[in-house]
Design an enzyme around this catalytic site. Structure first.
Site, PDB file in Angstrom:
ATOM      1  N   CYS A 412       0.796  -1.212   0.000  1.00 25.57           N
ATOM      2  CA  CYS A 412       0.000   0.000   0.000  1.00 25.57           C
ATOM      3  C   CYS A 412       0.838   1.275   0.000  1.00 25.57           C
ATOM      4  O   CYS A 412       0.451   2.270  -0.604  1.00 25.57           O
ATOM      5  CB  CYS A 412      -0.956  -0.014   1.166  1.00 25.57           C
ATOM      6  SG  CYS A 412      -0.134  -0.207   2.737  1.00 25.57           S
ATOM      7  N   HIS A 456      -2.169   0.327   6.940  1.00 23.42           N
ATOM      8  CA  HIS A 456      -2.504   0.691   5.573  1.00 23.42           C
ATOM      9  C   HIS A 456      -2.085   2.135   5.329  1.00 23.42           C
ATOM     10  O   HIS A 456      -1.879   2.912   6.265  1.00 23.42           O
ATOM     11  CB  HIS A 456      -4.022   0.529   5.371  1.00 23.42           C
ATOM     12  CG  HIS A 456      -4.445   0.533   3.936  1.00 23.42           C
ATOM     13  ND1 HIS A 456      -3.814  -0.198   2.973  1.00 23.42           N
ATOM     14  CD2 HIS A 456      -5.466   1.168   3.305  1.00 23.42           C
ATOM     15  CE1 HIS A 456      -4.412  -0.014   1.805  1.00 23.42           C
ATOM     16  NE2 HIS A 456      -5.428   0.831   1.978  1.00 23.42           N
ATOM     17  N   ASP A 472      -8.250   5.448  -2.456  1.00 19.18           N
ATOM     18  CA  ASP A 472      -7.372   4.351  -2.052  1.00 19.18           C
ATOM     19  C   ASP A 472      -6.875   3.654  -3.302  1.00 19.18           C
ATOM     20  O   ASP A 472      -7.535   2.778  -3.853  1.00 19.18           O
ATOM     21  CB  ASP A 472      -8.132   3.372  -1.148  1.00 19.18           C
ATOM     22  CG  ASP A 472      -7.190   2.382  -0.497  1.00 19.18           C
ATOM     23  OD1 ASP A 472      -6.023   2.286  -0.949  1.00 19.18           O
ATOM     24  OD2 ASP A 472      -7.605   1.702   0.459  1.00 19.18           O
TER      25      ASP A 472
END
Lengths: 655, 321
Positions: A412, A456, A472
């Site tokens: 991520c 994350h 995202d």
């Protein structure tokens, strides 16, 4: 007094059983430390224990003091070479472990042995700096039983081990109520009271205020608990579970940093969305921030609100912290923003990642609106055949370029970093948000568990007129990440934490139950702090319990405990002998008839005289006399005979 | 004040809860059992203090649990230590007479009427420091022997005895004082010297100085119920199935009077008594019949253990209040 006192510990030599008990206790309390200490020190300590045991078995003299000092000095040098510090926490504990071996080697009397027992307590308590799990509590119980049994053995060397263990068990049973009362009522003070060693909190994982390629992927391999959230009512859907942590706005080409954080008074009023009320039990992570579901709509008393929308605690979270929160999911963002912040969110270092810059320039030229620009970028990630993995390859100087155009493999932080870079290059204010995404609701107690593996990083872009918008890019590249969690979305074979592997479903079921119990343990045992103590007292009707009222209550309760202990021992003293009391009643009955027993008269003569004086009860009196003699001086005293004696005395009629 | 405390029985009773010396069996009521922490106990307390500070500083919930559990153990240990001594019944046993200079063996019976055992109980005679440790089992009686040096003849009272225990944790020491009413007769230290010459007027003209020994066998006679089993002629009994007693020479001429007035007056009273005690032992050893004449007391001639004990006792208590 010139003669040595036979009960004084300094005059009583230790025996084999004492040393064996001490070594056993030391092994129990030292084992967890041994797993962390350097191997040579563990070996040395074990050798010292063995030396003591052998010296005892073969009746050898103990080593002279200079030799022990020499060993101690050598070990101190070794510890310094290992840790470069002597008075740190870790080095201090391993030295304590070593000194236990040295002290054992000069343990000759029960005084030394008692000091060893105290040393065991210190070694035991230092374990809790590392772990305060239920297992640590069980180890505590075992260790205290062993140490107490050994210490009881000091004052009764001739008694059997079994009898001493029984005494220790009774002591512990009697100590438990007092211990529990002290635990609940002793006025708690929030530590620390003085400075802690620099390495006091080493080895504790969590998000940091920087992000560079690879560090979240590393964190995500940890199964450790980050926090738990207890929702009043519905739990938000998985795609809403974005737990906002530090916002990283400053980029130097490789690493993202939080930089300067400005505090705001209160979070803005949420506009629409779903409101969730919940409490968070945050594990200590030594940093300042608290986590809240996006977007926070309240400020807990222990924290401030930053202008970038995350919670900043007033002091680093050194202990497990519980706070109540209100959040609004999917709320409309505030369209206005401080221009200083917006300018900061546009800055990128020059001379890095030329290809990404060029791509962003292309998009900028082609897009008609800001939202189209964002959509293009999302499409780029969705269709770019990116691989989401916990084990990304290493990247060089132009990390964004390499990720976007050559490796196309990342976690991520790679996705969010590249996305924000592209947005900034295209002229849109953007920033990286770190935190946790997801969380595992426990079906047993409905509490959401968030682990480090849920760590994350995502992005926010500022669109004019709409405010900050969450994007995202990881979800675009690996859609399963957000809905199904890490386990289903990473490419196969990656180093997933064991319990996150999908094939181990039954194991997870057990884990849910276990974790529900652990949550209770954390809240009620480990999290029993001044706050909880006040809550507890208010349950019993004591509002605003300060230390004075707690101390008063504690003294009263301890008084009751001590009194009942004393009564217990009195009851044991006062238990009369049934045979004797029956005989006494018999004598009283006869004395009332003027037939008092003369001091010199034995039971036989007395019964004989009484029987002759009271012919009506002749047989009964003789029988009582015989029974009493049989019970008192005979070989066996059966319960039926005692009952018979009591019946006869009760039914004796002299009139 | 202190002196009054030592002598005034009412104050003593108030302070100690009893008036010494006590007769019979003494039960140590809980009021008579004192308890204070030992040095180890203070160290334990200090250790707990450090553990508590550490727990507060590092916010260790299990540290608190450990500290408070140990605190509870300390408190429970205090009650257990007191319980180990309280309600023990102390009664004196026989104290056999000894000669001055030897050690009087005082026996104390510690009667434990409870159903739990009481290990490691120390009895210490305060005046001499004579001490002994005993374990008393559940519902049984333990015996301690206190070897108290008997320096002077007369009555030696056991005096105050301290009973102490530190069981089970050695963190507290519980103790109690008893003063059982028991005395040991201390005979004068015997001085070896030749027996006094026999005088004609004392012995009725017989001038036989050499006295027959106890083993001068002279014949057998029929057994009488009062005869010592040592004098039964067991070999003869085995042969004839009749109980026969060996008869030893018993000469009226060997009667001797051990007279106070024959001891040299230049010696002090104690030395004269020592001399007489030596004579008693000597006469007994030679099997002579001996009588003892002291100012104001006279013991008719006789011999054997009873005579010996009576004479020595008279010597021990001569002029005693």
């Amino acid at each position: 007094m010139s003669t040595p006192h036979p009960l004084a510990p300094e005059f009583r030599a230790v025996n084999a059983r004492d040393v064996a008990g001490l070594v056993l206790a030391l092994v129990i309390v030292g084992a967890p430390h041994a797993l962390r200490a350097p191997w040579w020190l563990v070996l040395l300590t074990l050798c010292l224990y063995c030396w003591r045991a052998l010296a005892l078995l073969h009746h050898r003299a103990l080593p002279p003091r200079w030799m022990l000092l020499l060993i101690a000095a050598a070990a101190i040098v070794g510890v310094w070479l290992e840790y470069r510090v002597i008075f740190g926490r870790v080095s201090g504990i391993v030295l304590l472990l070593l000194f236990s071996g040295l002290k054992l080697l000069e343990t000759r009397t029960h005084r030394d042995a008692s000091v060893m027992a105290f040393l065991c307590y210190f070694l035991l308590i230092t374990n809790f700096l590392y772990s305060q799990s239920v297992f640590a509590a069980l180890a505590l119980c075992v260790a205290v039983v062993v140490i107490t049994t050994t210490v009881v053995g000091f004052s009764a060397p001739q008694r059997s081990l079994r009898a001493n263990a029984r005494t220790a068990g009774m002591l512990l049973a009697h100590a438990a109520p007092a211990g529990l009362l002290l635990f609940l009522l002793f006025p708690r003070v929030q530590g620390p009271m003085w400075g802690l060693p620099q390495d006091a909190y080493s080895g504790i994982t969590g998000l940091t205020d920087t992000m560079s390629p690879g560090n979240i992927a590393q964190l995500a391999q940890s199964d450790a608990l980050a926090f738990r959230a207890d929702f009043a009512g519905r739990i938000p859907a998985p795609r809403q579970r974005y737990w906002r942590g530090p916002v990283l706005s400053d980029f130097d080409g490789r690493t993202w940093r939080a930089g300067f954080t400005e505090l705001a008074n209160a979070p803005p009023e949420p506009q629409g969305g779903t409101t969730y009320r919940y409490s968070v039990l945050l594990e200590p992570h030594q940093r300042n921030w608290l986590f809240a579901l996006e977007s926070a709509a309240a400020r807990p008393p222990q924290a401030n609100f930053s202008t970038e929308g995350f919670l900043v605690a007033t002091s680093p979270v050194r202990n497990r912290l519980r706070y109540e929160m209100v959040s609004a999911a999917d709320a409309r963002a505030e369209p206005r923003e401080d221009p200083v912040l917006l300018r900061r969110a546009l800055r990128i270092p020059s001379g890095y990642n030329p290809r990404a810059r060029a791509l962003a320039e292309d998009w900028r030229g082609a897009a008609r609106s800001e939202s189209e620009l964002v959509a293009r970028a999302i499409d780029f990630f969705r269709e770019g055949r990116f691989v989401y993995t916990l084990e990304p390859p290493l990247l060089g100087r132009d990390s964004v370029d390499e990720f976007l155009f050559s490796t196309r493999t990342g976690f991520c932080e790679h996705f969010s970093s590249a996305f924000v870079f592209l947005m900034r290059a295209a002229g849109l204010p953007a920033r990286v948000v770190t935190g946790y995404q997801g969380g595992d609701p426990n079906p047993v107690d409905g509490i959401l568990t968030v682990r480090q593996s849920d760590a994350h990083a995502w992005a926010e872009v500022f669109l004019r007129g709409r405010g900050w918008l969450r994007v995202d890019p990881t979800a675009a590249a690996a859609p399963g990440r957000v809905d199904a969690g890490l386990a289903r979305s990473v490419s196969g074979g990656a180093a997933l934490p064991l319990l996150m592997r999908p094939e181990l479903g039954w194991l997870r079921g057990m884990r849910y139950n276990w974790e529900a119990a652990m949550h209770k343990w954390n809240v009620w045992v480990l999290g029993y702090d001044p706050e909880r103590q006040r809550e507890m007292m208010s349950l019993f009707g004591m509002r605003e319990a300060d230390w004075r009222s707690l101390a008063a209550l504690l003294f009263a309760a301890m008084g009751v405990v001590m009194l009942s202990l004393l009564l217990w021992s009195l009851r044991q003293w006062a238990r009369p002998d049934p045979v004797q009391s029956a005989w006494q009643r018999f004598c009283h009955k006869l004395a009332a008839r003027g037939l008092a027993r003369a001091p010199h008269e034995g039971p036989h003569d007395y019964a004989d005289r009484a029987a002759r004086s009271v012919p009506a009860a002749n047989a009964a009196i003789r029988q009582i006399g015989e029974l009493y003699i049989a019970l008192r001086y005979g070989r066996e005293a059966g319960a039926t005979q005692i009952a018979e004696l009591q019946r006869l005395v009760r039914e004796l009629k002299l009139a | 004040m202190l002196r009054a405390l030592r002598t005034d029985p009412r104050l003593l009773r108030w302070f100690y809860g009893f008036t010494p010396p006590e007769r019979g069996s003494i039960v140590l009521g809980q009021r008579r059992v004192y308890i204070v922490p030992t040095r180890l106990g203070w160290m334990y307390g200090a250790t707990l203090g450090i553990l508590l500070l550490g727990s507060i500083n590092y916010s260790l919930a299990l540290g608190f649990a450990l500290t408070f559990l140990l605190g509870g153990i300390g408190l429970a240990g205090m009650v257990h230590t007191a319980r180990n001594l309280a309600r023990l019944a102390v009664s004196p046993g026989r104290a056999e007479p000894v000669f001055a200079g030897a050690q009087a063996q005082f026996r104390l019976h510690l009667d434990n009427r409870s159903h739990y055992d009481r290990p490691s109980i120390l009895a210490r005679q305060l005046a001499s420091g004579a001490q002994s440790v005993v374990d008393v089992g559940a519902a049984s009686v333990g015996e301690v022997v206190l070897a108290v040096p008997a320096a002077r003849r007369g009555r030696l009272a056991l005096g105050r005895v301290m009973l102490e225990t530190r069981f089970p944790l050695s963190l507290f020491r519980a103790w109690s004082y008893v003063e059982p009413d028991v005395q040991c007769i201390v005979y004068p230290r015997p001085v070896q010297s030749p027996l006094p010459p026999l005088e004609a007027d004392d012995t009725g003209g017989a001038a036989r100085v050499s006295m027959p020994g106890n083993d001068d066998f002279s014949g057998l006679r029929a057994y009488q119920a009062s005869d010592s089993p040592r004098h039964v002629a067991w070999k003869a009994v085995a042969r004839t199935a009749n109980m026969l007693t060996k008869q030893f020479t018993e000469d009226a001429a060997s009667e001797v009077w051990l007279d106070w007035s024959r001891t040299p007056p230049r010696l002090g009273t104690e030395d004269r008594l020592s001399l007489l005690a030596g004579w008693v032992l000597d006469a007994e050893r030679h099997g002579a019949r001996y009588g003892l004449r002291l100012p104001g007391a006279e013991f008719a001639p006789g011999r054997g253990a009873v005579q010996r004990a009576e004479c020595l006792r008279a010597l021990a208590l001569f002029d005693a209040p």
